[in-house]
Design a protein around this motif. Structure first.
Motif, PDB file in Angstrom:
ATOM      1  N   ALA A  72       0.829  -1.211   0.000  1.00 30.79           N
ATOM      2  CA  ALA A  72       0.000   0.000   0.000  1.00 30.79           C
ATOM      3  C   ALA A  72       0.862   1.259   0.000  1.00 30.79           C
ATOM      4  CB  ALA A  72      -0.927  -0.005   1.203  1.00 30.79           C
ATOM      5  N   GLU A  73       1.959   1.236   0.735  1.00 32.38           N
ATOM      6  CA  GLU A  73       2.834   2.410   0.782  1.00 32.38           C
ATOM      7  C   GLU A  73       3.388   2.733  -0.598  1.00 32.38           C
ATOM      8  OE1 GLU A  73       6.796   4.056   3.191  1.00 32.38           O
ATOM      9  OE2 GLU A  73       6.063   2.002   3.511  1.00 32.38           O
ATOM     10  N   THR A  74       3.807   1.688  -1.333  1.00 38.90           N
ATOM     11  CA  THR A  74       4.330   1.904  -2.682  1.00 38.90           C
ATOM     12  C   THR A  74       3.239   2.431  -3.605  1.00 38.90           C
ATOM     13  OG1 THR A  74       5.910   0.101  -2.368  1.00 38.90           O
ATOM     14  CG2 THR A  74       5.499   0.805  -4.623  1.00 38.90           C
ATOM     15  N   LEU A  75       2.057   1.830  -3.537  1.00 35.32           N
ATOM     16  CA  LEU A  75       0.950   2.288  -4.382  1.00 35.32           C
ATOM     17  C   LEU A  75       0.591   3.738  -4.082  1.00 35.32           C
ATOM     18  CD1 LEU A  75      -1.694  -0.611  -4.603  1.00 35.32           C
ATOM     19  CD2 LEU A  75      -0.728   0.683  -6.505  1.00 35.32           C
ATOM     20  N   ASN A  76       0.481   4.073  -2.814  1.00 33.05           N
ATOM     21  CA  ASN A  76       0.052   5.413  -2.435  1.00 33.05           C
ATOM     22  C   ASN A  76       1.094   6.475  -2.791  1.00 33.05           C
ATOM     23  OD1 ASN A  76      -2.233   4.232  -1.364  1.00 33.05           O
ATOM     24  ND2 ASN A  76      -1.439   4.214   0.741  1.00 33.05           N
ATOM     25  N   GLU A  77       2.356   6.098  -2.739  1.00 34.20           N
ATOM     26  CA  GLU A  77       3.417   7.069  -2.988  1.00 34.20           C
ATOM     27  C   GLU A  77       3.604   7.348  -4.471  1.00 34.20           C
ATOM     28  OE1 GLU A  77       8.216   7.738  -2.166  1.00 34.20           O
ATOM     29  OE2 GLU A  77       7.142   6.029  -1.263  1.00 34.20           O
ATOM     30  N   HIS A  78       3.477   6.309  -5.301  1.00 29.49           N
ATOM     31  CA  HIS A  78       3.872   6.445  -6.693  1.00 29.49           C
ATOM     32  C   HIS A  78       2.712   6.449  -7.685  1.00 29.49           C
ATOM     33  CE1 HIS A  78       8.122   6.102  -5.732  1.00 29.49           C
ATOM     34  NE2 HIS A  78       7.842   5.066  -4.958  1.00 29.49           N
ATOM     35  N   PHE A  79       1.500   6.148  -7.240  1.00 31.26           N
ATOM     36  CA  PHE A  79       0.372   6.028  -8.163  1.00 31.26           C
ATOM     37  C   PHE A  79      -0.875   6.634  -7.541  1.00 31.26           C
ATOM     38  CE2 PHE A  79       3.235   2.464  -8.864  1.00 31.26           C
ATOM     39  CZ  PHE A  79       3.445   2.509 -10.242  1.00 31.26           C
ATOM     40  N   VAL A  80      -1.846   6.940  -8.389  1.00 25.32           N
ATOM     41  CA  VAL A  80      -3.205   7.219  -7.931  1.00 25.32           C
ATOM     42  C   VAL A  80      -3.971   5.906  -8.067  1.00 25.32           C
ATOM     43  CG1 VAL A  80      -5.338   8.481  -8.344  1.00 25.32           C
ATOM     44  CG2 VAL A  80      -3.136   9.633  -8.634  1.00 25.32           C
ATOM     45  N   PRO A  81      -4.267   5.218  -6.962  1.00 24.67           N
ATOM     46  CA  PRO A  81      -4.938   3.916  -7.047  1.00 24.67           C
ATOM     47  C   PRO A  81      -6.453   4.103  -7.212  1.00 24.67           C
ATOM     48  CG  PRO A  81      -3.731   4.213  -4.950  1.00 24.67           C
ATOM     49  CD  PRO A  81      -3.928   5.555  -5.577  1.00 24.67           C
ATOM     50  N   ILE A  82      -7.009   3.547  -8.260  1.00 25.88           N
ATOM     51  CA  ILE A  82      -8.440   3.692  -8.555  1.00 25.88           C
ATOM     52  C   ILE A  82      -9.069   2.309  -8.646  1.00 25.88           C
ATOM     53  CG2 ILE A  82     -10.133   4.440 -10.269  1.00 25.88           C
ATOM     54  CD1 ILE A  82      -8.377   6.766 -10.958  1.00 25.88           C
ATOM     55  N   LYS A  83     -10.185   2.133  -7.974  1.00 28.88           N
ATOM     56  CA  LYS A  83     -10.966   0.886  -8.012  1.00 28.88           C
ATOM     57  C   LYS A  83     -12.230   1.111  -8.840  1.00 28.88           C
ATOM     58  CE  LYS A  83      -9.682  -2.884  -5.897  1.00 28.88           C
ATOM     59  NZ  LYS A  83      -9.555  -4.126  -6.664  1.00 28.88           N
ATOM     60  N   VAL A  84     -12.540   0.144  -9.701  1.00 32.36           N
ATOM     61  CA  VAL A  84     -13.751   0.210 -10.521  1.00 32.36           C
ATOM     62  C   VAL A  84     -14.504  -1.100 -10.400  1.00 32.36           C
ATOM     63  CG1 VAL A  84     -14.588   0.191 -12.911  1.00 32.36           C
ATOM     64  CG2 VAL A  84     -12.982   1.956 -12.170  1.00 32.36           C
ATOM     65  N   ASP A  85     -15.802  -0.995 -10.149  1.00 33.55           N
ATOM     66  CA  ASP A  85     -16.706  -2.138 -10.193  1.00 33.55           C
ATOM     67  C   ASP A  85     -17.130  -2.319 -11.644  1.00 33.55           C
ATOM     68  OD1 ASP A  85     -18.872  -3.903 -10.117  1.00 33.55           O
ATOM     69  OD2 ASP A  85     -19.713  -3.044  -8.277  1.00 33.55           O
ATOM     70  N   ARG A  86     -16.697  -3.410 -12.264  1.00 29.27           N
ATOM     71  CA  ARG A  86     -16.975  -3.597 -13.701  1.00 29.27           C
ATOM     72  C   ARG A  86     -18.470  -3.741 -13.964  1.00 29.27           C
ATOM     73  NH1 ARG A  86     -19.103  -8.838 -15.951  1.00 29.27           N
ATOM     74  NH2 ARG A  86     -18.772 -10.373 -14.312  1.00 29.27           N
ATOM     75  N   GLU A  87     -19.243  -4.121 -12.954  1.00 26.27           N
ATOM     76  CA  GLU A  87     -20.684  -4.238 -13.140  1.00 26.27           C
ATOM     77  C   GLU A  87     -21.351  -2.865 -13.171  1.00 26.27           C
ATOM     78  OE1 GLU A  87     -20.817  -8.590 -10.912  1.00 26.27           O
ATOM     79  OE2 GLU A  87     -21.761  -6.851  -9.965  1.00 26.27           O
ATOM     80  N   GLU A  88     -20.758  -1.902 -12.481  1.00 32.19           N
ATOM     81  CA  GLU A  88     -21.279  -0.536 -12.538  1.00 32.19           C
ATOM     82  C   GLU A  88     -20.755   0.213 -13.763  1.00 32.19           C
ATOM     83  OE1 GLU A  88     -22.238   0.820  -7.977  1.00 32.19           O
ATOM     84  OE2 GLU A  88     -20.513   1.680  -8.986  1.00 32.19           O
ATOM     85  N   ARG A  89     -19.492  -0.002 -14.116  1.00 30.32           N
ATOM     86  CA  ARG A  89     -18.869   0.753 -15.190  1.00 30.32           C
ATOM     87  C   ARG A  89     -18.340  -0.199 -16.271  1.00 30.32           C
ATOM     88  NH1 ARG A  89     -17.793   6.192 -14.575  1.00 30.32           N
ATOM     89  NH2 ARG A  89     -17.477   5.912 -16.828  1.00 30.32           N
ATOM     90  N   PRO A  90     -19.245  -0.858 -16.997  1.00 36.36           N
ATOM     91  CA  PRO A  90     -18.789  -1.741 -18.070  1.00 36.36           C
ATOM     92  C   PRO A  90     -18.085  -1.007 -19.196  1.00 36.36           C
ATOM     93  CG  PRO A  90     -21.169  -1.421 -18.188  1.00 36.36           C
ATOM     94  CD  PRO A  90     -20.717  -0.817 -16.899  1.00 36.36           C
ATOM     95  N   ASP A  91     -18.312   0.315 -19.309  1.00 39.13           N
ATOM     96  CA  ASP A  91     -17.624   1.082 -20.355  1.00 39.13           C
ATOM     97  C   ASP A  91     -16.127   1.172 -20.065  1.00 39.13           C
ATOM     98  OD1 ASP A  91     -18.237   2.626 -18.097  1.00 39.13           O
ATOM     99  OD2 ASP A  91     -18.433   4.493 -19.230  1.00 39.13           O
ATOM    100  N   VAL A  92     -15.775   1.478 -18.826  1.00 38.05           N
ATOM    101  CA  VAL A  92     -14.357   1.523 -18.440  1.00 38.05           C
ATOM    102  C   VAL A  92     -13.726   0.143 -18.595  1.00 38.05           C
ATOM    103  CG1 VAL A  92     -12.742   2.003 -16.559  1.00 38.05           C
ATOM    104  CG2 VAL A  92     -14.775   3.449 -16.856  1.00 38.05           C
ATOM    105  N   ASP A  93     -14.430  -0.858 -18.144  1.00 38.63           N
ATOM    106  CA  ASP A  93     -13.912  -2.223 -18.246  1.00 38.63           C
ATOM    107  C   ASP A  93     -13.680  -2.612 -19.700  1.00 38.63           C
ATOM    108  OD1 ASP A  93     -13.294  -4.882 -17.100  1.00 38.63           O
ATOM    109  OD2 ASP A  93     -15.124  -5.487 -18.139  1.00 38.63           O
ATOM    110  N   ARG A  94     -14.624  -2.280 -20.578  1.00 36.73           N
ATOM    111  CA  ARG A  94     -14.509  -2.667 -21.985  1.00 36.73           C
ATOM    112  C   ARG A  94     -13.273  -2.043 -22.635  1.00 36.73           C
ATOM    113  NH1 ARG A  94     -18.013  -4.797 -25.473  1.00 36.73           N
ATOM    114  NH2 ARG A  94     -18.340  -6.083 -23.620  1.00 36.73           N
ATOM    115  N   ILE A  95     -12.982  -0.791 -22.285  1.00 39.11           N
ATOM    116  CA  ILE A  95     -11.827  -0.107 -22.865  1.00 39.11           C
ATOM    117  C   ILE A  95     -10.547  -0.896 -22.591  1.00 39.11           C
ATOM    118  CG2 ILE A  95     -10.368   1.947 -22.672  1.00 39.11           C
ATOM    119  CD1 ILE A  95     -12.898   2.595 -24.122  1.00 39.11           C
ATOM    120  N   TYR A  96     -10.327  -1.253 -21.337  1.00 34.11           N
ATOM    121  CA  TYR A  96      -9.033  -1.827 -20.972  1.00 34.11           C
ATOM    122  C   TYR A  96      -8.997  -3.341 -21.138  1.00 34.11           C
ATOM    123  CZ  TYR A  96      -8.352   2.947 -19.508  1.00 34.11           C
ATOM    124  OH  TYR A  96      -8.258   4.323 -19.520  1.00 34.11           O
TER     125      TYR A  96
END
Length: 734
Positions: A72-96
């Protein structure tokens, strides 16, 4: 470097998947303006993790990595960690997911993607163990490597991100410059090609498709086989040779239609339905289907239960029952609907999304058995012994820790011969044992339930229940109507003609996607067919207008998955292939074809045919991957089997007879018996004149009257449902 996000914000979300991660030491953000602008303003790359609440490997990755303070320390320091529920946002899921597939990866969940601050991907994978394992890099080391690459090799990262973003846009947004015109034979050619492809991919030894595991249900492919069989069988509308007594009772004494189809379509269909009904994919104690089987023989499932599977699969079983008369198929559909009502129902009528695969931290724990557990649950020794034999429960087991996933390992006749009991007694004893197993299992810790309600997935369930109401039990129409009413009340804005996607404990979010409008439109239309309620037809027409106005692009000749300008994504995706759910474009085209008969214009039909023309070459190149669009093309070019019933209510015997009859592209149109009654309906729909399917089709002699039509040709007014069905078989003297 300052931490770009100050805290984990998922405790503010309604998605069960997101709130599952609210206690992680990772400073998770939802996919929203605050998180995305933070990445841009601080020039910090994004780590995007996409999953859903019942995803097994999502849980594993959380336990191994996202709960680890060092990671978690590495993620928080070097990245913006974003969680997506693919059932709520199938558009985001489809892209990647598209990127993963373009790179030759299998894709799936969890999906792990590293993005530039402007959301272009530069690294993608699925599950990563914390430490290197099985050829996969360790997640902790990977984070460090990618953070270093971002700092020290920015130019190459940006170049790769540009290339991948262009590839995604080309894959998802591309349409041909010159569409292929559709003619009367196009749908039949595509259907035959798709069915032949299904035959080539069929596992004739174990059922299903593919020669190994995992095995997925693939209900759209089963629908293809059913449609192709019906077409080669002369569009038969008669099942008079099927024994229809005892629906939902014994599997013994199945009588099947024996007309030759000229191909093995029906054989592959029944082999697959039988394998799914008897293997571990099906829950033999509580009903309902798990997500997929991990092996070729359908024995051990991935135990999560999804609403969409338990809608589309029983729909295929209902149509399989219509085609074959096999009672097992009717029973499985009935039991699956009972499961939906019992375990995925909101008290006010909607359906929840999923049941987890795990309970008490172990996958499948709720569903598996040992002989000792069976004997403890079943109070009669003979009943217990029969249950052990019937369901293949042994000391060695077929799952972890010598436990057994239940399968049908012995038929009633075999058990009767072994035990010296008669078949009826065996059946009664097993029914009693199953009830006791169910009661005992109910005392176990239940898998977690994702209680968000999705408009589109509810539409799939409403469709299936409505078909069940015609074929199995008229009371199922009440349950379909309840779910439809819930979605209309909570997710539909009638004044704006706007459908929202998700309801969760009173919180309504996310504008609906094409899948939501299309699946729910089909559900509302099917509910109208089952009930004759004009409100359901009016709602279906309103959703169809939304499909046309929000997702249709006349210049590109296609239906997009998202509204124009609706989301700030790398591409505006299309959904033309079938995945875990049917192609939203395919369902939209099909329902527009059906509803075009109920409007005084050709726009619905024009949109449907334009989409099929635009994508014809892609469909023809791989028809099996475009199964829903192939079925829609058959509908558009072969026409519908229309039955218009003019009556205050459809006679019960007519409903049963129509419900048991396999009619390709059936439209069951109810209308008032009198012209005055029809005028009131037309006022409700905002129509000045009757659409063709209602026009000049009033009741005759104050009796229920039925009209059969196809290809702009209709029977005379009939008072006999058998005569109407015979008309489709070519008896045009009626």
């Amino acid at each position: 470097m300052p931490t770009p996000t100050e805290r984990n914000r998922l405790d503010e979300e309604a998605s069960p998947y997101l709130t599952q991660h609210a206690d992680n030491p990772v400073n998770w953000q939802p996919w929203d303006d605050q998180a995305l602008s933070t990445a841009t303003e601080t020039n910090t790359p994004i780590f995007l993790s996409i999953g859903y609440s019942s995803c097994h490997w999502c849980h594993v990755m959380e336990e191994e990595s996202f709960s680890d303070p060092v990671v978690a320390e590495t993620l928080n320091e070097h990245f913006v960690p974003i969680k997506v529920d693919r059932e709520e946002r199938p558009d985001v899921d489809r892209i990647y997911q598209t990127l993963a597939q373009l790179l030759g990866q299998q894709g799936g969940w969890p999906l792990s993607v590293w993005l530039t601050p402007d959301r272009r991907p530069f690294y993608v994978g699925t599950y990563f163990p914390r430490e290197p394992q099985g050829g996969r890099p360790g997640f902790e080391q990977l984070l460090g490597d990618l953070a270093e690459t971002w700092e020290n090799d920015r130019e190459n990262v940006q170049q790769r991100a540009d290339q991948w973003a262009d590839a995604i846009a080309g894959q998802l947004e591309g349409t041909p410059e010159t569409p292929t015109e559709m003619d009367a034979g196009t749908g039949g050619v595509l259907l035959e090609d798709a069915a032949q492809s299904a035959l080539r991919q069929a596992d004739r030894e174990h059922g299903g498709f593919g020669r190994g595991g995992p095995k997925f249900p693939q209900p759209a492919r089963l629908q293809l086989l059913l449609r192709a069989d019906a077409r080669l069988d002369g569009d038969s509308g008669s099942t008079a040779d099927v024994d229809l007594e005892g629906i939902g009772g014994s599997d013994v004494g199945d009588t099947e239609r024996t007309e030759a189809s000229g191909e093995d379509y029906r054989a592959v269909l029944t082999e697959t339905l039988d394998a799914m009904a008897t293997g571990g994919l099906y829950d033999h104690v509580g009903g309902g289907f798990h997500r997929y089987a991990t092996d070729r023989s359908w024995t051990v499932p991935h135990f999560e239960k999804m609403l969409y599977d338990n809608a589309e699969i029983p729909r295929a079983f209902i149509e399989g029952y219509r085609a074959t008369g096999k009672r097992r198929y009717a029973r499985v559909a009935r039991e699956t609907f009972a499961f939906l009502d019992r375990e995925l129902s909101h008290p006010a009528g909607g359906f929840y999304s999923t049941l987890d695969a795990r309970s008490e931290g172990e996958e499948g724990r709720f569903y598996v058995w040992t002989p000792e557990q069976v004997r403890a649950a079943v109070d009669d020794e003979t009943d217990a012994s029969l249950a052990l034999e019937r369901f293949g429960i042994t000391e060695d087991g077929n799952f972890e820790e010598r436990q057994t996933v239940l399968t049908i390992s012995a038929e009633h006749e075999e058990l009767a011969a072994q035990s010296g009991l008669d078949v009826a007694d065996v059946r009664d004893r097993l029914a009693r044992a199953r009830e006791q197993l169910f009661d005992a299992r109910s005392e176990r810790t239940r898998p977690a339930r994702d209680e968000k309600i999705l408009a589109g997935w509810n539409g799939l369930a409403i469709s299936a229940l409505s078909e069940g109401a015609l074929t199995l039990d008229a009371d199922l129409a009440d349950r379909a109507s309840e779910a439809l009413a819930f979605v209309r009340e909570h997710l539909w804005d009638d004044a704006e003609g706007l459908l929202k996607r998700r309801y969760a404990d009173g919180d309504v979010q996310i504008d609906g996607y094409l899948a939501d409008y299309a699946f729910l439109a089909r559900g509302a239309f099917d509910c109208y067919q089952a009930t004759g309620d004009p409100d359901h037809l009016g709602f279906a027409l309103a959703l169809a207008r939304g499909i046309e106005s929000r997702f249709w692009d006349d210049e590109d000749g296609t239906l997009y998955f998202t509204e124009a300008g609706g989301t700030a994504l790398l591409a505006r995706p299309q959904e033309v292939t079938d995945r875990s759910t049917p192609s939203s474009a395919g369902v939209a085209v099909d329902v527009l074809c059906s509803l075009s008969a109920f409007v005084p214009h050709d726009r619905f039909d024009d949109v449907a045919r334009s989409v099929l023309s635009t994508h014809h070459d892609a469909i023809a190149a791989d028809p099996l991957q475009h199964a829903s669009l192939v079925l829609a093309a058959d509908h558009a070019t072969s026409g519908a089997s229309e039955l218009t019933v003019a009556a205050d209510s459809i006679p019960e015997s007519w409903r049963e007879r129509i419900g048991e009859t396999p009619l390709p592209n059936r439209i069951l149109a109810r209308r008032p018996p009198t012209e005055n009654g029809l005028v009131r309906w037309l006022d409700q729909f905002g129509l000045e004149k009757a659409p063709p399917i209602f026009a000049e089709r009033a009741a005759r002699n104050d009796e229920s009257t039925i009209y059969a039509c196809r290809d702009f040709t209709c029977s005379r007014p009939l008072d006999d449902v058998e005569a109407a069905l015979a008309w489709f078989d070519g008896d045009r003297a009626q």
